[in-house]
Scaffold this active site. Sequence first.
Site, PDB file in Angstrom:
ATOM      1  N   GLU A 215       0.825  -1.205   0.000  1.00  0.00           N
ATOM      2  CA  GLU A 215       0.000   0.000   0.000  1.00  0.00           C
ATOM      3  C   GLU A 215       0.864   1.261   0.000  1.00  0.00           C
ATOM      4  O   GLU A 215       2.054   1.214   0.274  1.00  0.00           O
ATOM      5  CB  GLU A 215      -0.934  -0.007   1.214  1.00  0.00           C
ATOM      6  CG  GLU A 215      -1.877  -1.201   1.246  1.00  0.00           C
ATOM      7  CD  GLU A 215      -2.809  -1.197   2.449  1.00  0.00           C
ATOM      8  OE1 GLU A 215      -3.206  -0.105   2.903  1.00  0.00           O
ATOM      9  OE2 GLU A 215      -3.144  -2.297   2.939  1.00  0.00           O
ATOM     10  N   TYR A 216       0.241   2.383  -0.319  1.00  0.00           N
ATOM     11  CA  TYR A 216       0.888   3.694  -0.318  1.00  0.00           C
ATOM     12  C   TYR A 216       2.103   3.718  -1.241  1.00  0.00           C
ATOM     13  O   TYR A 216       3.186   4.164  -0.876  1.00  0.00           O
ATOM     14  CB  TYR A 216       1.268   4.104   1.110  1.00  0.00           C
ATOM     15  CG  TYR A 216       0.069   4.273   2.006  1.00  0.00           C
ATOM     16  CD1 TYR A 216      -0.724   5.418   1.938  1.00  0.00           C
ATOM     17  CD2 TYR A 216      -0.297   3.259   2.894  1.00  0.00           C
ATOM     18  CE1 TYR A 216      -1.852   5.564   2.739  1.00  0.00           C
ATOM     19  CE2 TYR A 216      -1.423   3.384   3.701  1.00  0.00           C
ATOM     20  CZ  TYR A 216      -2.196   4.544   3.618  1.00  0.00           C
ATOM     21  OH  TYR A 216      -3.321   4.679   4.410  1.00  0.00           O
ATOM     22  N   MET A 278     -10.407  -3.093  -1.180  1.00  0.00           N
ATOM     23  CA  MET A 278     -10.477  -2.709   0.235  1.00  0.00           C
ATOM     24  C   MET A 278     -11.553  -1.629   0.426  1.00  0.00           C
ATOM     25  O   MET A 278     -11.268  -0.467   0.719  1.00  0.00           O
ATOM     26  CB  MET A 278      -9.102  -2.243   0.716  1.00  0.00           C
ATOM     27  CG  MET A 278      -8.082  -3.367   0.705  1.00  0.00           C
ATOM     28  SD  MET A 278      -6.474  -2.926   1.400  1.00  0.00           S
ATOM     29  CE  MET A 278      -5.796  -1.921   0.082  1.00  0.00           C
ATOM     30  N   THR A 279     -12.795  -2.069   0.283  1.00  0.00           N
ATOM     31  CA  THR A 279     -13.940  -1.159   0.315  1.00  0.00           C
ATOM     32  C   THR A 279     -14.421  -0.940   1.754  1.00  0.00           C
ATOM     33  O   THR A 279     -15.511  -1.375   2.140  1.00  0.00           O
ATOM     34  CB  THR A 279     -15.076  -1.716  -0.562  1.00  0.00           C
ATOM     35  OG1 THR A 279     -15.134  -3.145  -0.412  1.00  0.00           O
ATOM     36  CG2 THR A 279     -14.831  -1.396  -2.021  1.00  0.00           C
ATOM     37  N   TYR A 280     -13.589  -0.270   2.515  1.00  0.00           N
ATOM     38  CA  TYR A 280     -13.908   0.081   3.902  1.00  0.00           C
ATOM     39  C   TYR A 280     -12.957   1.179   4.355  1.00  0.00           C
ATOM     40  O   TYR A 280     -12.063   1.589   3.602  1.00  0.00           O
ATOM     41  CB  TYR A 280     -13.803  -1.134   4.828  1.00  0.00           C
ATOM     42  CG  TYR A 280     -12.656  -2.073   4.540  1.00  0.00           C
ATOM     43  CD1 TYR A 280     -11.345  -1.763   4.913  1.00  0.00           C
ATOM     44  CD2 TYR A 280     -12.875  -3.281   3.871  1.00  0.00           C
ATOM     45  CE1 TYR A 280     -10.291  -2.624   4.635  1.00  0.00           C
ATOM     46  CE2 TYR A 280     -11.827  -4.140   3.590  1.00  0.00           C
ATOM     47  CZ  TYR A 280     -10.541  -3.813   3.971  1.00  0.00           C
ATOM     48  OH  TYR A 280      -9.504  -4.659   3.696  1.00  0.00           O
ATOM     49  N   GLU A 281     -13.171   1.681   5.560  1.00  0.00           N
ATOM     50  CA  GLU A 281     -12.361   2.745   6.170  1.00  0.00           C
ATOM     51  C   GLU A 281     -12.661   4.140   5.629  1.00  0.00           C
ATOM     52  O   GLU A 281     -11.808   5.014   5.626  1.00  0.00           O
ATOM     53  CB  GLU A 281     -10.868   2.456   6.059  1.00  0.00           C
ATOM     54  CG  GLU A 281     -10.370   1.373   7.025  1.00  0.00           C
ATOM     55  CD  GLU A 281     -10.361   1.816   8.491  1.00  0.00           C
ATOM     56  OE1 GLU A 281      -9.405   2.451   8.949  1.00  0.00           O
ATOM     57  OE2 GLU A 281     -11.368   1.510   9.166  1.00  0.00           O
ATOM     58  N   TRP A 404     -12.377  -8.278   6.637  1.00  0.00           N
ATOM     59  CA  TRP A 404     -11.378  -7.613   7.473  1.00  0.00           C
ATOM     60  C   TRP A 404     -12.082  -7.163   8.744  1.00  0.00           C
ATOM     61  O   TRP A 404     -12.874  -6.238   8.717  1.00  0.00           O
ATOM     62  CB  TRP A 404     -10.740  -6.421   6.753  1.00  0.00           C
ATOM     63  CG  TRP A 404      -9.715  -5.770   7.635  1.00  0.00           C
ATOM     64  CD1 TRP A 404      -9.896  -4.648   8.398  1.00  0.00           C
ATOM     65  CD2 TRP A 404      -8.389  -6.231   7.910  1.00  0.00           C
ATOM     66  NE1 TRP A 404      -8.766  -4.382   9.119  1.00  0.00           N
ATOM     67  CE2 TRP A 404      -7.829  -5.340   8.842  1.00  0.00           C
ATOM     68  CE3 TRP A 404      -7.641  -7.320   7.469  1.00  0.00           C
ATOM     69  CZ2 TRP A 404      -6.538  -5.504   9.331  1.00  0.00           C
ATOM     70  CZ3 TRP A 404      -6.357  -7.466   7.952  1.00  0.00           C
ATOM     71  CH2 TRP A 404      -5.823  -6.565   8.864  1.00  0.00           C
TER      72      TRP A 404
END
Length: 424
Positions: A215-216, A278-281, A404
């Site tokens: 990530e990032y 990553m469909t959250y946060e 997650w």
Amino acid sequence: MTIHVVRRGESVFSVAADYGVDPGRLAADNTVPADGDLATGQTLVVRRPRQIHTVQEGDTLSTIAAYYGTTLRQLWRNNFPLGGGTFLTPGQELVISYDDEKLGPLVSNGYAYPFIDQRLLDAQMPYLSFLSPFTYGITENGELLPPEDDRLLSAARTHGTQPVLHLSTLTEAGSFDTQRAETVLTDSAVQDRLVADVLQTAQRMGYAGVDVDFEYLPGTLAGAYADFLARLRRLLHAQGLFLWAALAPKTSVGQRGLLYEGHDYAAVSAATDGVLLMTYEWGYTYGAPMAVAPLPNVRAVLDFAITQMPREKIFLGVPNYGYDWPLPFIQGTTRARSISNQEAIELALRYGVAIQYDETAHAPFFHYTDGSGTVHEVWFEDARSLADKFSLVAEYGFQGVGIWNLMRPFSQTWLVLDSLYRIQ
């Protein structure tokens, strides 16, 4: 499956009577406390058994499964209170099948840290096609930093769940490092060492595949990342293993920001066998109070993703947690506390407040005032919000879901998933 929203004054007994189901099973399935207290606005998953077996002296789960032509894993899924265990007592009633209309098949994956409670781990294993211990890190020289995954791998083997090696940029200091990923992607010697170590470890530990989560990444590394994944996939395939990768929740090709720029949806998909979105946060520790995964935001990511990759490669990321924010929210100062969905219900009960439901975000929330007079805002997931998210897999034609994470107990996650799909 019916999702019942508790009204003021209702009890487990009254709800069970309304639906003609056993109150003890209804309470156990939904983890209702021993005193039977229900919060106004909380959900109860009501499942209607089609066939029940009464345990006789000498019965085992294996003999019962064989007698009815079902599987041990399905018996565990039909009887959540078993906790993935095998202990039976004469007179105990087991559900053999339910009157559920399935949306279709589904592949499920879940992420767990090595310190997960053993009972919680065992209870969730039967609902998972795959388990991803979190996480294998990377040294400066490209060697793996292994987690203590023996216990997780043992639980997976016991319950018929396939393990997946999760690879991230975790360092020796326990933090995630963009520079570590850049080194792997730009230094051929480091990358060679890492790839060799991944292949050897996956074979030695019995992993079915690898899930990469870098990530990032800056946009300048997007091409190198896709090339690395393509190389790793070729080598894994030679050993009969698969490769997945996690993707940030993008809604356009040129989306700006370090979280998004290094993830080229089309290139990463072409280089892998599957991707986790990553469909959250959206609601997160340092952000303003809101749903963790508002449905319109999730749909926006999915609508973009299907223009970039085959639908059957996609795993929908689903959160299994919520947040508790103290108010007023002050940007840069306020820090939300991560909580389980079960804890959210317990907070509503403790403070005597009703749970509300946001029809736009498709998520439950409530406010309460603690003993010191501080007002809190809580957003979490319940059976309604989870059913809406899980249903997207069938609607969009995806491969499955990635949960997650598995660290926080919430039985309704699994009741809903098993009610809607034939878990592969």
